[in-house]
Enzyme design. Structure first.
Site, PDB file in Angstrom:
ATOM      1  N   GLY A  48       6.740   1.756  16.301  1.00  0.00           N
ATOM      2  CA  GLY A  48       6.383   1.689  14.882  1.00  0.00           C
ATOM      3  C   GLY A  48       7.604   1.828  13.994  1.00  0.00           C
ATOM      4  O   GLY A  48       8.575   2.497  14.337  1.00  0.00           O
TER       5      GLY A  48
ATOM      6  N   ASN B 115       8.684  -8.371  16.565  1.00  0.00           N
ATOM      7  CA  ASN B 115       9.128  -9.534  15.781  1.00  0.00           C
ATOM      8  C   ASN B 115      10.345  -9.119  14.945  1.00  0.00           C
ATOM      9  O   ASN B 115      10.199  -8.466  13.917  1.00  0.00           O
ATOM     10  CB  ASN B 115       7.979 -10.012  14.885  1.00  0.00           C
ATOM     11  N   PRO B 116      11.546  -9.477  15.397  1.00  0.00           N
ATOM     12  CA  PRO B 116      12.757  -9.016  14.709  1.00  0.00           C
ATOM     13  C   PRO B 116      12.812  -9.437  13.244  1.00  0.00           C
ATOM     14  O   PRO B 116      13.347  -8.719  12.409  1.00  0.00           O
ATOM     15  CB  PRO B 116      13.889  -9.678  15.503  1.00  0.00           C
TER      16      PRO B 116
ATOM     17  N   GLY C 254       0.821  -1.209   0.000  1.00  0.00           N
ATOM     18  CA  GLY C 254       0.000   0.000   0.000  1.00  0.00           C
ATOM     19  C   GLY C 254       0.851   1.254   0.000  1.00  0.00           C
ATOM     20  O   GLY C 254       0.698   2.109  -0.858  1.00  0.00           O
TER      21      GLY C 254
ATOM     22  N   GLU D 204       7.340   3.939   8.653  1.00  0.00           N
ATOM     23  CA  GLU D 204       7.765   5.178   7.986  1.00  0.00           C
ATOM     24  C   GLU D 204       9.251   5.442   8.183  1.00  0.00           C
ATOM     25  O   GLU D 204       9.969   5.776   7.237  1.00  0.00           O
ATOM     26  CB  GLU D 204       6.981   6.383   8.524  1.00  0.00           C
TER      27      GLU D 204
ATOM     28  N   GLY E 179       1.376  -5.770   4.447  1.00  0.00           N
ATOM     29  CA  GLY E 179       2.661  -6.432   4.240  1.00  0.00           C
ATOM     30  C   GLY E 179       3.580  -6.475   5.444  1.00  0.00           C
ATOM     31  O   GLY E 179       4.441  -7.349   5.543  1.00  0.00           O
TER      32      GLY E 179
END
Lengths: 325, 703
Positions: free
Chosen positions: B665, B594-595, B243, B668, B471
């Site tokens: 997060g 989750n590495p 996206g 970005e 994704g």
């Protein structure tokens, strides 16, 4: 996409008869189908030539002969090609993507249409698509367009890589038409746009490419293809150069240079070649000779950089070829 | 907090579905009796439709309907602005009038039994226009910049003007200064999956199987456009094939699919072509920026001036974070930022990975690099000398800030010490080699979210949120969170998303899904455990939970992620080919759930940054607004051969303030910082400063 009929040809005679009756040949379809979906190409009849016995890759003396239906990927990986004609293999690998190379035939590669974006847009004037309508690229975004062989009617670059190698190596092609067979240099296949940019090649109606013959020799074994572009794969050349060298006693005995990305057809650089015969292949000589490629160039608003890039690419390709010794 | 699974490199729980073709994307849904719709796009950049001759198209086999403004029903278009819609202006009303606002605007839709028939008929439509020359170049003299309504005033989220101290006066008297202009290209998101919607009406209820990063917004938007109750719209979007922000908004094709389905009384499938995705699904706006820095000879910043302009459309004021990072990145007593937008005759831009930060930090971080050479101070050292104690733009402490630890770790891993600081000093055979670095930042968002948890008699659990997974691995990471919260094995947890009748989630953008959805799932799991403890007989038993940022905590802290990005480039000494030989990013992003997924997300973002730096540029013909390279062969994005060694690392960072999970997060920030690191490396390699993106061979040769 417009409706069309598809027939399969069992022999070259069948195919030629169908073409005489108005059908277009289709092999890999990587250009034609793409353009038909956009309705840029609008054939009513197609004749599938994939069953014809034109797929072999063979050695004849020092020459290599490719059947017109041999796939780009097959030729590129062929041990005899790698041994005798590394330039051909390299130019093929630098072209398109693996998926396209697996489908595209060598005959179709030579006849592929231009990548000018305006050619692909129905709502843009294009003399190639619609003679007399005008050229949108001439005053448009023309950074990828040609600086050699252009006319007021068309400035599109010929997109093939392997054609550049063929032109450099004096390859010839054999074709068969309604009136029999003929052979001629691959270089003579391509027309300059002039006032008739919709006519791109010199094949006569119904003529079918049978094979391409690439003469061998010491220079062909010492030959490289340099393709300069902003991403490493799946992009057309900004400028490319095929260079073949035979060096004897420290001087250049034979040299062949042709360039892509700069001309409306694959462009042989004979002035550069002449300047190098009998000279040592040192950097100064290569650079001086490469500058002669600029004769007659006519840059457009957005492709001036090709004037800078062209001689650099030639010099570097020659140097790369020289390093193979 | 139980962390049996959180923090572990769990493989994607939906990986098998994806690689076996079992994952169903929007256009994979086939309904009984469905027909196909193909959009016809305007071929002028501005003007009016004069006539539509559909006689030939209508006669073609299979054609069911040709719908244009001439015969389309007037739609309600009730006011509705979702969290990601521009605050000012009104969205495009499609097929409602003869006005053409931009090249490629949908002007008609053809519905036919097969896709081929619909495409053929679409091509057979004959439309004439009264065309005017559009303004599409924000740097041209026929454009005027404006101050966005939503950026006015000091309380604005993206303020048009901010100032502390007197930056211009300080700049004028600064012992050392740099002052430069930067230009970043318009880009398109180009996810692999094209936008698609399958629409089916049942009476006055409509179901949309649609590609979206924000199902509840699509539901609300379509309800508003058609003037029907929200609950009459159901949106289903189990998988999103990439996206990068383009599917955050509900674009006109969704309306067209629903409209066409209602008109023909049958389910309609509509998928955009790649070319059409360039027309009507938003783009990263081109930016024009000036950054001026003043400093003392020992490298202490005395002034930062950042003026930025971005594109928008004529009908909506799109704003983003172009100058948002400038106020808090570095310690400096005098800072002035200015942000304006330039309305153009194009479609409205929208958020694209690192929206605003990517372009704004490009300018700021290139300027910092320029200053480091001007001062003769190592660029990392320069940043160290200006590392702030607090967020000087708000006066608040950072909830956590690991910028310098990221630089230190990155410098060591990257081998920064091997860099010869002199430009054009490093060579490897025929390549000039350059090493560059840049800072990255992105705010830690956390929006109100609800989640539902259900315990079944067989000991398994079901979790439901109207979230999305474009994704990054939402399916997997949320399963980890729920399994930990419930004390269950991973295999006993089924997490479902992508339905508008699930509890609502915020947009799957802004790097906030882990924080928002993850925290809500934790709350729902706690609630269902509590309910289950009270009532041990009833199964299934379910409960909902919600999460949102505590306003008191929000008032106390400035919350951002930080990172340091390093790139090494090789520039061919003859032909100017630019190669990213290796790149490395180190991020302080809170807890890493989750590495394995985090690494994948970060290297993906770095690839996007390479595209931004070296390739991506949507080209418009100024004569008619035509998009000239709306094609994957002509709009360049990196391919495998362009990607050499990429590494992402994470510094340990515990931040109890940002959200219950302590996550910041990654989506970005993984892209932000890459383009300036590359541009700075190109300067180091060549000694030539290139300030316009993308940087191409042409720029290197002709600079």
């Amino acid at each position: 996409m417009l409706l069309f009929t598809l027939q399969k040809a069992g022999s070259p005679e069948d195919a030629i008869a169908a073409a005489q009756a108005g059908a277009r040949y289709i092999a890999g379809g990587t250009t034609l189908i793409d353009l038909m979906r956009e309705e840029v190409e609008r054939p009513e009849r197609l004749v599938d030539i994939n069953a014809l016995p034109l797929k072999d890759i063979r050695v004849e003396g020092e020459d290599l002969v490719f059947g017109a239906l041999a796939r780009m990927s097959e030729i590129a990986a062929h041990p005899d090609v790698l041994r005798l004609q590394p330039l051909v293999a390299e130019s093929l690998i630098e072209g398109a993507s693996p998926q396209l190379r697996n489908m595209a035939s060598i005959g179709g590669n030579l006849l592929q249409r231009v990548r000018c974006p305006y050619f692909r847009m129905h709502d843009a004037a294009c003399n190639k698509r619609q003679p007399g309508s005008g050229c949108t690229a001439l005053d448009g975004l023309n950074g990828g367009h040609a600086i050699l062989g252009t006319s007021e009617q068309c400035v599109a670059t010929h997109p093939s890589d392997v054609a550049v190698a063929f032109v450099a190596l004096d390859a010839t092609m054999r074709v068969r038409g309604p009136d029999g067979e003929r052979s001629f240099p691959v270089e003579e296949l391509f027309r300059l746009p002039g006032d008739t940019p919709h006519l791109e090649h010199t094949l006569l109606p119904g003529e079918l490419i049978l094979e391409v013959r690439v003469p061998g020799g010491a220079h062909a074994r010492q030959a490289r293809y340099l393709k300069v572009r902003d991403r490493a794969s799946y992009e057309f050349a900004l400028v490319s150069a095929a260079a073949a060298l035979e060096i004897e006693d420290g001087v250049i005995r034979t040299v062949r240079i042709a360039c892509g990305g700069v001309g409306t057809k694959p462009w042989r650089m004979r002035a550069c070649e002449q300047a190098l015969i009998g000279r040592p292949p040192d950097r100064a000589n290569l650079e001086a000779a490469a500058k002669l490629a600029l004769e007659g160039t006519r840059p457009l608003a957005h492709n001036h950089y090709k004037i800078e890039l062209l001689p650099r690419t030639i010099a570097r390709a020659l140097e790369m070829a020289g390093e193979l010794a | 907090m139980n962390t049996q699974f959180v923090g572990q490199p769990i493989r994607r729980v939906d990986g098998r579905l994806k690689v076996t073709g079992g994952a169903r994307y929007a256009a994979d849904f086939n309904l009984d009796e469905h027909v196909y719709a193909v959009i016809v796009n305007a071929t002028v950049g501005l003007g009016r439709i004069v006539s539509i001759d559909q006689a030939a198209a209508t006669r073609l086999p299979g054609v069911i309907a040709v719908i244009s403004h001439l015969n389309a029903p007037r739609l309600a278009y009730h006011p509705h602005k979702g969290a990601i819609d521009p605050a000012t202006g009104e969205r495009l009303h499609v097929l409602q009038g003869d006005q053409v606002r931009f090249y490629g605007q949908p002007v008609a839709v053809v519905v036919a039994d097969t896709l081929d028939q619909a495409e053929r008929a679409a091509a057979a439509l004959s439309i004439t226009y009264a065309a005017k020359r559009p303004a599409v170049d924000p740097s041209a003299s026929d454009t005027t910049e404006i101050m966005a309504e939503a950026s006015k005033g000091p309380k604005a989220y993206y303020p048009a003007d901010t100032a502390r101290g007197d930056a211009d006066a300080a700049l004028a008297t600064a012992p050392v200064r740099i002052d430069a202009f930067y230009d970043t290209a318009r880009e398109n998101h180009n996810p692999m999956e094209p936008h698609a919607t399958v629409a089916r009406w049942d009476g006055d209820r409509v179901t949309l199987w649609s590609k979206t990063q924000f199902v509840v917004n699509e539901q609300a938007e379509i309800a508003a456009i058609f003037g029907i109750p929200t609950e009459n719209v159901q949106v289903i979007s189990p998988f999103v094939g990439g996206g990068f922000g383009t599917t955050l908004r509900t674009w006109s094709h969704v309306t067209i699919a629903a409209l066409a389905a209602r008109q023909v009384g049958r389910p309609v499938k509509l998928a955009l072509t790649r070319k059409q995705m360039f027309f009507t699904t938003g783009h990263r706006p081109r930016s024009l920026q000036r950054v001026a820095l003043g400093a003392t000879p020992d490298g202490k910043l005395t002034s930062i001036v950042h003026e930025g302009r971005g594109e928008t459309s004529r009908y909506e004021e799109f704003i983003e974070a172009l100058t948002a990072g400038t106020g808090f990145m570095y310690s400096c007593p005098n800072v002035r930022t200015q942000y304006r937008i330039v309305p153009l005759d194009t479609g409205t831009p929208n958020h694209m990975r690192g929206p605003g930060e990517a372009q704004g930090m490009f300018a700021l971080e290139c300027a910092m690099d320029e200053l480091s050479y001007e001062l003769g101070i190592d660029p990392i050292e320069l940043r160290r000398r200006n590392e702030p104690e607090i967020d000087e733009s708000t006066g608040k402490p950072f909830s956590s800030r690991s910028l310098m630890p990221c630089y230190d770790r990155g410098a060591e891993l990257f081998g920064w010490a091997q860099r010869n600081p002199a430009p054009r000093s490093m060579r490897d055979d025929r390549e000039y080699v350059g090493m560059g670095c840049a800072s990255a930042t992105y705010p830690v968002l956390f929006s109100p979210t609800r989640a539902r948890a259900r315990l079944l008699a067989d000991g398994t659990a079901e979790i439901e949120v109207a979230a999305s997974d474009m994704g990054p691995g939402t399916y997997t990471s949320m399963t980890q969170v729920a399994a930990d919260a419930l004390g269950l094995p991973l295999d006993n947890v089924r997490f479902s998303l992508g339905r508008s009748d699930f509890p609502p989630a915020p947009p799957h953008g802004g790097s906030q899904t882990m924080a928002s959805v993850g925290s809500a799932i934790r709350a729902a799991c706690a609630a269902v455990l509590e309910a289950a403890a009270r009532n041990r007989e009833v199964r299934p038993i379910e409960a909902e939970g919600s999460a949102q940022r505590d306003p008191e905590v929000a008032a106390r802290f400035s919350m951002h992620s930080f990172g340091a990005v390093f790139a090494e480039v090789g520039i061919d000494s003859d032909v100017g080919t630019i190669r990213v030989r290796r790149a490395l990013g180190v991020y302080g992003a809170g807890r890493i759930v989750n590495p394995r997924l985090a690494l994948s997300q970060c290297t993906g973002g770095m690839v996007g940054g390479i595209g931004m730096a070296l390739m991506e540029r949507t080209m418009l013909d100024a004569r008619d607004g035509r998009l000239v390279n709306a094609h994957m062969a002509d709009y360049l994005m990196p391919v495998n051969l362009d990607i050499d060694r990429l590494e992402a690392h994470f510094v340990d960072e515990e931040d109890p303030h940002v959200n219950p999970l302590g996550v910041k997060g990654l989506g970005e920030i993984a892209l932000v910082g890459m383009a300036p690191a590359i541009a700075n490396a190109i300067f180091h390699a060549t000694g030539t400063r290139l300030r316009n993106l993308p940087i191409s061979i042409e720029n290197v040769l002709t600079a």
